[in-house]
Each structure stands twice: as C-alpha cells, then as structure tokens.
Write a protein that holds these residues in place. Structure first.
Motif, mmCIF file in Angstrom:
data_model
loop_
_atom_site.group_PDB
_atom_site.id
_atom_site.type_symbol
_atom_site.label_atom_id
_atom_site.label_comp_id
_atom_site.label_asym_id
_atom_site.label_seq_id
_atom_site.Cartn_x
_atom_site.Cartn_y
_atom_site.Cartn_z
ATOM 1 N N ARG A 92 37.226 15.647 -84.787
ATOM 2 C CA ARG A 92 36.804 14.748 -85.866
ATOM 3 C C ARG A 92 36.018 13.554 -85.304
ATOM 4 N NH1 ARG A 92 41.471 13.753 -87.588
ATOM 5 N NH2 ARG A 92 41.790 11.696 -86.631
ATOM 6 N N ASP A 93 36.515 13.010 -84.176
ATOM 7 C CA ASP A 93 35.818 11.873 -83.579
ATOM 8 C C ASP A 93 34.468 12.262 -82.992
ATOM 9 O OD1 ASP A 93 37.863 10.250 -84.303
ATOM 10 O OD2 ASP A 93 38.743 10.045 -82.301
ATOM 11 N N CYS A 94 34.311 13.539 -82.611
ATOM 12 C CA CYS A 94 33.012 13.993 -82.096
ATOM 13 C C CYS A 94 31.930 13.949 -83.171
ATOM 14 C CB CYS A 94 33.127 15.414 -81.540
ATOM 15 S SG CYS A 94 33.989 15.514 -79.954
ATOM 16 N N LYS A 95 32.343 13.798 -84.427
ATOM 17 C CA LYS A 95 31.377 13.722 -85.536
ATOM 18 C C LYS A 95 31.309 12.307 -86.111
ATOM 19 C CE LYS A 95 32.431 18.544 -86.730
ATOM 20 N NZ LYS A 95 32.956 19.448 -87.788
ATOM 21 N N ASP A 96 31.888 11.353 -85.415
ATOM 22 C CA ASP A 96 31.905 9.978 -85.901
ATOM 23 C C ASP A 96 30.488 9.402 -85.947
ATOM 24 O OD1 ASP A 96 34.253 7.741 -86.215
ATOM 25 O OD2 ASP A 96 32.379 6.855 -85.478
ATOM 26 N N GLU A 97 30.308 8.398 -86.783
ATOM 27 C CA GLU A 97 28.996 7.767 -86.897
ATOM 28 C C GLU A 97 28.645 6.953 -85.656
ATOM 29 O OE1 GLU A 97 29.027 5.409 -90.397
ATOM 30 O OE2 GLU A 97 29.132 7.127 -91.788
ATOM 31 N N ASP A 98 29.649 6.400 -85.003
ATOM 32 C CA ASP A 98 29.414 5.567 -83.826
ATOM 33 C C ASP A 98 29.171 6.456 -82.606
ATOM 34 O OD1 ASP A 98 29.396 3.797 -81.732
ATOM 35 O OD2 ASP A 98 31.141 2.663 -82.409
ATOM 36 N N PRO A 99 27.998 6.367 -81.961
ATOM 37 C CA PRO A 99 27.736 7.217 -80.788
ATOM 38 C C PRO A 99 28.700 6.953 -79.632
ATOM 39 C CG PRO A 99 26.035 5.542 -81.028
ATOM 40 C CD PRO A 99 26.855 5.494 -82.273
ATOM 41 N N MET A 100 29.214 5.724 -79.541
ATOM 42 C CA MET A 100 30.200 5.439 -78.496
ATOM 43 C C MET A 100 31.448 6.282 -78.693
ATOM 44 S SD MET A 100 31.276 3.787 -75.835
ATOM 45 C CE MET A 100 30.220 2.379 -75.593
ATOM 46 N N ILE A 101 31.943 6.339 -79.915
ATOM 47 C CA ILE A 101 33.149 7.129 -80.195
ATOM 48 C C ILE A 101 32.854 8.612 -80.018
ATOM 49 C CG2 ILE A 101 34.778 7.787 -82.003
ATOM 50 C CD1 ILE A 101 34.692 4.964 -83.035
ATOM 51 N N ARG A 102 31.666 9.067 -80.445
ATOM 52 C CA ARG A 102 31.328 10.484 -80.259
ATOM 53 C C ARG A 102 31.338 10.837 -78.771
ATOM 54 N NH1 ARG A 102 27.013 9.373 -83.822
ATOM 55 N NH2 ARG A 102 25.454 9.825 -82.208
ATOM 56 N N GLY A 103 30.747 9.973 -77.948
ATOM 57 C CA GLY A 103 30.701 10.251 -76.522
ATOM 58 C C GLY A 103 32.067 10.228 -75.864
ATOM 59 N N LEU A 104 32.878 9.223 -76.211
ATOM 60 C CA LEU A 104 34.223 9.137 -75.628
ATOM 61 C C LEU A 104 35.080 10.311 -76.046
ATOM 62 C CD1 LEU A 104 34.981 5.322 -76.051
ATOM 63 C CD2 LEU A 104 34.268 6.519 -73.989
ATOM 64 N N ALA A 105 34.977 10.714 -77.317
ATOM 65 C CA ALA A 105 35.772 11.844 -77.802
ATOM 66 C C ALA A 105 35.346 13.137 -77.112
ATOM 67 C CB ALA A 105 35.624 11.967 -79.317
ATOM 68 N N LEU A 106 34.050 13.336 -76.947
ATOM 69 C CA LEU A 106 33.565 14.548 -76.285
ATOM 70 C C LEU A 106 34.002 14.575 -74.824
ATOM 71 C CD1 LEU A 106 31.897 17.122 -76.425
ATOM 72 C CD2 LEU A 106 29.853 15.753 -75.924
ATOM 73 N N ARG A 107 33.958 13.418 -74.161
ATOM 74 C CA ARG A 107 34.420 13.346 -72.773
ATOM 75 C C ARG A 107 35.899 13.712 -72.679
ATOM 76 N NH1 ARG A 107 32.544 9.838 -68.619
ATOM 77 N NH2 ARG A 107 31.482 8.547 -70.157
ATOM 78 N N SER A 108 36.714 13.167 -73.555
ATOM 79 C CA SER A 108 38.150 13.454 -73.537
ATOM 80 C C SER A 108 38.416 14.914 -73.862
ATOM 81 C CB SER A 108 38.874 12.549 -74.531
ATOM 82 O OG SER A 108 38.697 11.196 -74.191
#
Length: 908
Positions: free
Chosen positions: A162-178
């Motif tokens: 769900r976070d990988c689809k977030d509007e904030d690119p920072m959250i998308r990147g952190l979620a994808l890394r995790s």
C-alpha cells in the motif's frame, strides 16, 4: 574528443528534498546520493530516539544484563504492546506524537538487544499514518525482525504494498526498499509488481531504490528476476535515464547479475561483454562529471577493463579524464590512475610520462586527510615506487617521517626512502641535518635510530642497512652502523648486529673494521635470538681474527640448557665447528661439549646437525672442513621476499585491498591461503564412523580437513611450553620405505656403539665424548589382572556422549621414545600398534608438532569402556594423557596398561 562541459545537476522536481539517512546504511548502492541525502530528518529522529531512551532508562544497559530486572523488562514490553494496541487506527489529535514516543521506546529496546518481536502486529497496525518519521521507524523495526521470522514478514506485505503506491515519493521509496529487504523466498511474488512500478516511477529517487531492489530480488530468486525481464528494464534505464544516480545503480546491478548469469547463459555473457563496448564506455565518460564519487569509481573500474583500439583513442580518453586527477576524493584519483596505468602498459615512453603526471596528485593526497587515508594512498605510491624508483628519487623529502604520524605510516615511508635512494641522494637521506648525540652524529635516518619508539628505531636501522646493501655510499654507512653499536641500547645493538652480518657477507673487505668493534660487545648483553645468532656467526666465521672467539663460544656452550632458541643453538654448533677447524687446541673441549649437548637436544634439527658433524669428524676431518668451512664468495644479491609474478599480480589489482595488504587477492580470500587451519576443540565437530580402526585411521586423518578435532590454542601453548628449551618444531618427514636402518642411526644414539671404528674412538677420546651404547629400559609388564576385548566396538555418538558425561579418571604427562615420534611419519603406525593390544583409535588429527588421538577399549566379558585422549608433542617427545572410564576402580590398571603399550611404540 573534447571533454564534455561541466554540468550542474539540479534536484528533480519529483525527488524529495528530505533525507533517507536511515535506509542508506542498508547497502543500497546509490552511494553518492546517499552522502547528499543523509540529512536532517532521520538523523535528528534517531538521535532523539536514543537520547530519550537513555533519559527514560538511565541504567538500561546495566540492568539489561542483570537477571533481576528481566521481569521488569517483560512488563515494560507488555505495557508498550497494550498502549500501541489502543492507539492502532486512532486519528485523534496528538496520537501521532504519542506513537512517536512509543515507537522510540521500541526501537531503543531493540537497539540494546531486548526482544520486542511480540509487538510486531501492533507496530504494523500503527503504521497506517502519513507521518514519515513513524514510517521510517516502523520500516526499521520490520526490517530487523521480518528477515528471521517469515511468518511475521507476511503481516507486512499488505501495508508495504500500500505504501509503495503512496503519493509521497519518499514513502514510496522507503516502502519499496523495506519490501525488497525482507529476504524471504516465498514472498518474492509480492516483489515483482512493486519493482516493475518502481522502475517506471516518475521520481528518480524511487527508480534509484528500484534499481538496487532488482539485485536484491535476484539474490533471493534469480529465476523470478530473469523471467520478469528486469535486466532488460535496467539496461534501458542505464542508457536512457536522465538521473545519474539511477544510471549508476543500474550499472552496478547489471554488472553483478550478468557476471553471475554468464556461466549458464550465453545471452548474459554477451550482455556483459557489451558493457565494455566503445559506445557504452564513451557514454559513461561523457557523463562522468554528473555522477557521485562512488559512482565515478564504479565507472572508472569498468573503463580500466576496456581495451582501446589505437593510441589516439587512448589519448582521447586520458584527456577526458585529466581533470579527475585533481578530484578531492582519493578513491576517484586512484581509480583514474589505474585507468591511465593499464591503458599505457604497452607504450613504454607514455607509461613513464604517466608516472610523472600522477606523482603530484598522489603526493598531495598523502599530505592531506587522516592517517588511515594517507596510509592507503601511500600503499599505492609504494607500489609505484617499487616499479619505478628513479622517477621518485628527486621527491625523497616527501617520504620523511613526521613526529605525529602513526608507526604504520612511518614504516611505509622508510621502505620508500630505501627504494628511492641512489648515488645522488644517499648522503642527504642518511646524513642530512647533523646534530650531536654524545659522540654520534645523528642524521635524518640516524635521528630515527635514537627515537624513543623502539619499533621505529629498529626499522630505521634496517633502512640504513638496506641502503648500504644497494652499494650507495657504503663507506660512510658502515661507519654509521658501527657507531650505532656504541649507543649501548639493547634494541639498537641487536638490529645492528644482524645488519653487520649481512654487510660482511656482501663486503668481506670490511671485516677488520667490523670485527674490531664487534669484539668489544659482551655476549651477555645480547639477548635477542637473531642478534645472538649473528654474533655467534661472526665468532665462528672470523675466529682467526677474534682472539677471544673460542672462549666466548665456550662460555655460551656452558649455558646451553638455558638457551631457548633453536636458531641460536644451531648457529652455535656451526660456529664452534668452524672455530675448531681453525684453532683446534683452544676449541677442542668446547666442540666436545657442544656435540654432546646437541646430540642430546630434543629439537630434531639441533640433534641431527650435531650428529651430522660428529659423523663427519668420524669419517675424515679434511672432508668436514671442505663441507663446513669452504671458501666463500661474497653475496651479490640477497633474495627478494616477493617474486616478480606476485608484484605484477598486485599491480593488476591496483586500487584494491591487494595493494594495502601487499599480496594478491587470492592470498587473503581463498581458504587455503588464510594461514594455519582454525580447528575446533569440540569433539562433536568430528565426523567419526563406526568402521574398524584400521580403516578408520586412513579416513580420519585431518591433514586437510579444517572441521576435524585438533588442539585448542591454550593446549598448544601448554604443549609447546613443556618442551625442552621451549622451542617449537615442525616434525620432519621420514621416509619409511626401504631405509629403516640408516634412519634409526639418525634419530637414536643406541646404534653408535655398532658403527664405532678405531677412528671414531679416537675422535671420542680427542673431544672428550664418552658415548657408550645406551641400554634400553625394559618396559613395565602388562597388568595381568586386566583383560581387554579384542573385538570391541563403540558407536561414535556413544563415544561423544560418554566423553561429555564421564569425569576424568586419570590425567598425566609422560615421555615417549623419540623413535616413536619418528615412526609417526607413517600415518597409521600408532593406531595399528595400539589396536594390536586391543586399544582402538576412533579419531585422530593434528598438525606438527601437536597430534591428538582418541582411543577406546572395552573390558573383556563386560560392557565397561575406557576412553583416552592422547596428545603427542613431537618437538618435546611428551604425551599428555586424559583417561575416562565407566569402571573407576580399574582406571588405574588401564592407565598403566596404556602407558606400557605406548612405551613399546618405536620404529619397526
């Protein structure tokens, strides 16, 4: 080709300007971007987290190790779990602040080693927030526990996707890394979709994370990565993306993936070769200024493998990279130097010009930065100095030592000073800035000799000696070395004696001057083995010139038993032999005493040399003189410690640890080059079979198996310490096929009486050697009341279990016949000997001088077992026995039987 214009990179509008400090430390290879992005947010939050944790529990570290506080910690974790559950899904004002405090406590507990995995589900539920600080701490927590708990990792999939689809690119990147860092094989299907979206994301930050995520997916499931066609997507991004960090991460991932796939896939092999094509290399070179330092190093390493088509192309590439030599980062400079050196290897004149061009950047890097950085650069400079010392000879002052430099830097500088020394600068290197120290004129290198740092003083003396051996200003340097002997400092005298010995081997014409000074040195003031051996060598080599030589040697022989160094005892034997051949009347008594002491020495080399000299004298004195003291020629060149092949291999691995370690990479990465085997003391590490002992022995030898049971470090030290003269010794290899009788003469004096001739009797009488034939002691009779089962058998697991459970019934150190030690050259000799007396070997192993055996025996007509640990030191001829028994009442009788059987073990 003209270099591209310098371009200033501006942040992408879609790229967040905040930081990713927390997650850059996990190894994603967007390294340059990491250095820029490690910024305020997480650094502050992590510091605040640990600071608050310390404030809330001042004695947390000490209490964590105290068992009395275990229940308190469990109660606190339970309270955290309950509070987090109450806040899960809460949207009340101030709830995020409360969550932050609770998350900080969880992270601080996790940091100090407290298990907080019980709050996993609550942490996941509380992650449904837009607060990026909470997200970061939650990702940190999840990444720590999900790797080792696949069941818990499954709980994180939904919220990470769900976070990988977030509007904030920072959250998308952190979620994808995790998500990519979970490392759980059965969850790879959930990675494919987010990774595909991440590679096409509008934010360069997310694409950077996705490029490395593909490599993580490949290591989890290579087939999934290849089937999803991710390598092709990475290649497209690498050649088309505008963001330099995305390009660099794609290159790093593709290099590793295609290198691993090349062995099984022809297509991957072709793609790997395509990376070294001219268009790709020029593409990277034209954009190199856009990349971070780490990315530049990666690209330059790739360029160093490229083979230009002609000299014009070489010059174009060198012109393009010229400004990289002025880069502030030492790694970029070294990577550029590697490109220049490798490209011009076939162009001798240009290669020499490259040395001249790279000299200034390297010397600048040496003088700036930390000592560690200076040492790394100095190591590379040292390699270049070794290859072309004449180019650096005019820059010798850069290698002078500074007072505040660490020893490892000073040592490397001294080596470089000795290398660049020549006829034009030797005087300034060795005799610059004269001062006064008593009667000694202290100069540049000589000033270091008077240093209070003893290792530095030693290295300085060696440096002076190496320059002398290079035939530069020998007269003045020899005078300097002889002046060092007058300083009356033990370490200075010791190092100087060793160097004077080498100088006399190369310049025998200086013997009169050297001997005049050395003769005034008392042997009692020289304690270091190498120095004492050098002094003894001079006493023997120049016995005719040193009036007191026989008497000094005689006093040393009188203290034979107090001399711990086998090297000194070996030199003493040779020196007294030479002195006897030149001055027989004065040395006759000393030689007899030395041969008698040497023959009785437990160290095999000393014993063999003494016996060899004795038999030479028995045969003919003139022959002995031709062998021991032949006419000698001056040594022209001393052997180098490294051959040219190894030096070239290190040069090929320029800009790597090989240069720092001064050895090729295979010597510190391949297992067989990592030094002595590290063996475990635990019996359970042995793989022992229940086969008969005669077949077990061959299979259980530990010659090359590092998993077998050998002595631990403490036991080795104790075994070595128990030997005569404290000397460590590696047992020689004995040839046991067809020449048993002559070898018996080499290891035992019992045979001397059978080979004595009238000449040998005369030698014995001349030297005062009374060597009667030794009478062999009769072994103790076997106890008649203890009978052993000749067909005993014991399961290896049962042996291990018994060994751990039974107490030690008998422990003692005994001696073994030296002939028995010699017989151990045959691997199966001892186990077969013991088996002939119904004592079976179940496991064995070792490496000279220590060998370990495990035996077992069973009482006849009973199930009572005896277990034996037998440690044999071949240097001291000592055996340490440890016996355990089911029946304690008969353990003494069995120990006597075992010792009796062992005493009969000898050469066949």
């Amino acid at each position: 080709m003209a270099p591209p214009a310098q371009s200033q990179r501006s942040p992408s509008p879609s790229q967040p300007s905040g930081c990713v400090g927390m997650l850059t430390s996990e190894g994603d290879l967007g390294c340059g971007e990491m250095a820029k992005l490690v910024n305020c947010s997480f650094v502050f939050s992590a510091t605040q987290t640990l600071g608050n944790a310390d404030k809330n529990s001042d004695d947390s570290n000490s209490r964590n190790t105290n068992p009395h506080f275990g229940s308190n910690r469990k109660g606190e974790v339970s309270d955290l779990k309950m509070q987090l559950r109450q806040l899960a899904g809460s949207r009340a004002p101030g709830s995020d602040d409360t969550k932050r405090e609770l998350f900080k406590k969880v992270i601080s507990y996790m940091t100090i080693g407290i298990d907080v995995s019980s709050v996993f589900s609550e942490m996941v539920m509380c992650s449904a927030t837009s607060d990026i600080v909470l997200k970061k701490m939650c990702y940190l927590y999840v990444g720590n526990y999900a790797k080792h708990n696949p069941d818990l990792a499954l709980l994180t999939i939904n919220f990470l996707q769900r976070d990988c689809k977030d509007e904030d690119p920072m959250i998308r990147g952190l979620a994808l890394r995790s998500l990519c860092s979970l490392g759980v094989a059965n969850l790879v299907e959930y990675l494919v979709g987010p990774l595909g979206s991440g590679l096409k994301d509008g934010s360069s930050y997310v694409r950077t994370i996705a490029a490395v995520g593909v490599l993580k997916l490949y290591h989890i499931s290579a087939s999934t990565c290849v089937d999803a066609d991710f390598p092709a997507l990475l290649k497209h991004l690498m050649l088309k993306d505008k963001d330099a960090q995305v390009v660099a991460n794609c290159l790093t991932s593709l290099q590793e993936i295609w290198s691993l796939e090349a062995s099984t896939s022809e297509e991957a092999a072709r793609e790997r070769e395509a990376l070294l094509s001219k268009p790709v290399i020029y593409y990277f070179l034209n954009r190199i200024r856009e990349f971070s330092e780490w990315a530049q190093c990666t690209i330059l390493d790739l360029v160093s493998k490229y083979v230009p088509s002609d000299s014009d192309e070489i010059f174009d590439m060198m012109n393009l990279l010229e400004d990289r030599l002025q880069h502030a980062n030492g790694a970029v400079v070294l990577a550029t130097i590697k490109v220049f050196l490798h490209m011009t290897l076939s162009m001798t004149d240009v290669h020499q010009q490259v040395y001249e061009r790279i000299k200034a950047p390297l010397l600048t890097l040496v003088s700036s930065g930390s000592p560690e950085q200076s040492y790394a650069v100095l190591s590379h400079l040292h390699l270049l100095v070794m290859r072309a010392p004449f180019i650096f000879s005019s820059d010798y002052k850069h290698f002078y030592c500074q007072y505040n430099e660490p020893f490892y830097v000073k040592k490397l500088k001294l080596e470089m000073l000795t290398s660049v020394a020549n006829e034009s600068n030797t005087y300034e290197i060795v005799q610059l800035r004269p001062k006064s120290l008593g009667s000694i004129s202290v100069t540049e290198l000589c000033e270091y000799v008077a240093n209070v740092d003893i290792p530095m003083a030693r290295e300085s003396i060696r440096a002076v000696g190496k320059i002398a051996l290079q035939q530069y200003d020998v007269n003045a340097i020899v005078d300097r070395l002889l002046q060092f002997l007058e300083m009356e400092k033990e370490h200075v005298t010791a190092e100087t004696l060793v160097l004077v010995k080498d100088l006399l081997r190369k310049y025998p014409q200086w013997s009169q001057d050297c001997i005049a000074v050395v003769g005034n040195i008392s042997s009692k003031n020289v304690q270091e083995p190498k120095a004492k051996a050098a002094l003894i060598w001079m006493l023997g080599e120049y016995a005719q010139d040193m009036q007191d030589s026989p008497y000094i040697l005689e006093s040393l022989i009188e203290n034979w038993d107090e001399e711990n160094s086998a090297e000194v005892r070996l030199h003493l034997l040779t020196a007294v032999m030479k002195c006897f051949l030149r001055r027989p009347p004065e040395t006759q008594k000393a030689l007899g005493a030395a041969l008698a002491a040497g023959v009785a020495d437990f160290h095999q080399d000393v014993h063999d040399r003494a016996l060899f000299y004795y038999r030479l004298l028995q045969y003919e004195v003139s022959v002995a003189e031709r062998i021991v003291n032949p006419p000698k020629q001056a040594v022209s060149v001393f052997a180098d410690t490294q051959n040219n092949e190894i030096k070239d291999r290190i040069f090929d691995e320029f800009n790597s640890l090989s240069v720092v370690y001064q050895k090729p990479s295979y010597m510190f990465t391949d297992k067989e080059h990592q030094g002595p085997f590290a063996f475990s003391e635990e019996l359970g590490n042995l793989s022992i079979s229940a086969e008969p002992a005669d077949s077990v022995v061959a299979a259980q030898r530990v010659e090359e198996n590092d998993q077998d049971l050998l002595l631990g470090t403490s036991e080795k030290e104790e075994s070595q310490g128990s030997g005569n003269n404290g000397s460590a010794y590696s047992a020689p290899s004995y040839n046991t096929t067809g020449a048993a009788q002559p070898q018996l003469d080499l290891v035992s004096l019992d045979q001397l009486s059978t080979v004595h001739t009238s000449g040998s009797l005369a030698i014995d009488e001349l030297l005062g050697l009374g060597m009667p034939a030794a009478t062999e002691p009769s072994p103790a009779p076997l106890p008649s009341d203890l009978k052993l089962n000749a067909k005993a058998s014991l399961d290896p697991k049962a042996f291990q279990q018994k060994w751990r459970q039974l107490p030690v019934s008998f422990s003692q150190e005994i001696s073994i016949d030296p002939e028995g030690v010699a017989a151990m050259a045959t691997p199966q000799a001892l186990p077969q000997h013991m088996q002939s007396h119904s004592i079976n070997c179940i496991a064995s192993g070792g490496q000279a001088p220590n060998f370990k055996f495990f035996f077992f025996a069973q009482k006849a007509e009973e199930s009572s077992s005896y277990l034996v640990e037998c440690i044999i030191n071949s240097s001291s001829c000592k055996v340490q026995l440890k016996i355990k028994a089911d029946d304690q009442s008969t353990s003494q009788a069995f120990s006597e039987m075992f010792q009796s059987v062992l005493s009969k073990f000898t050469l066949p």
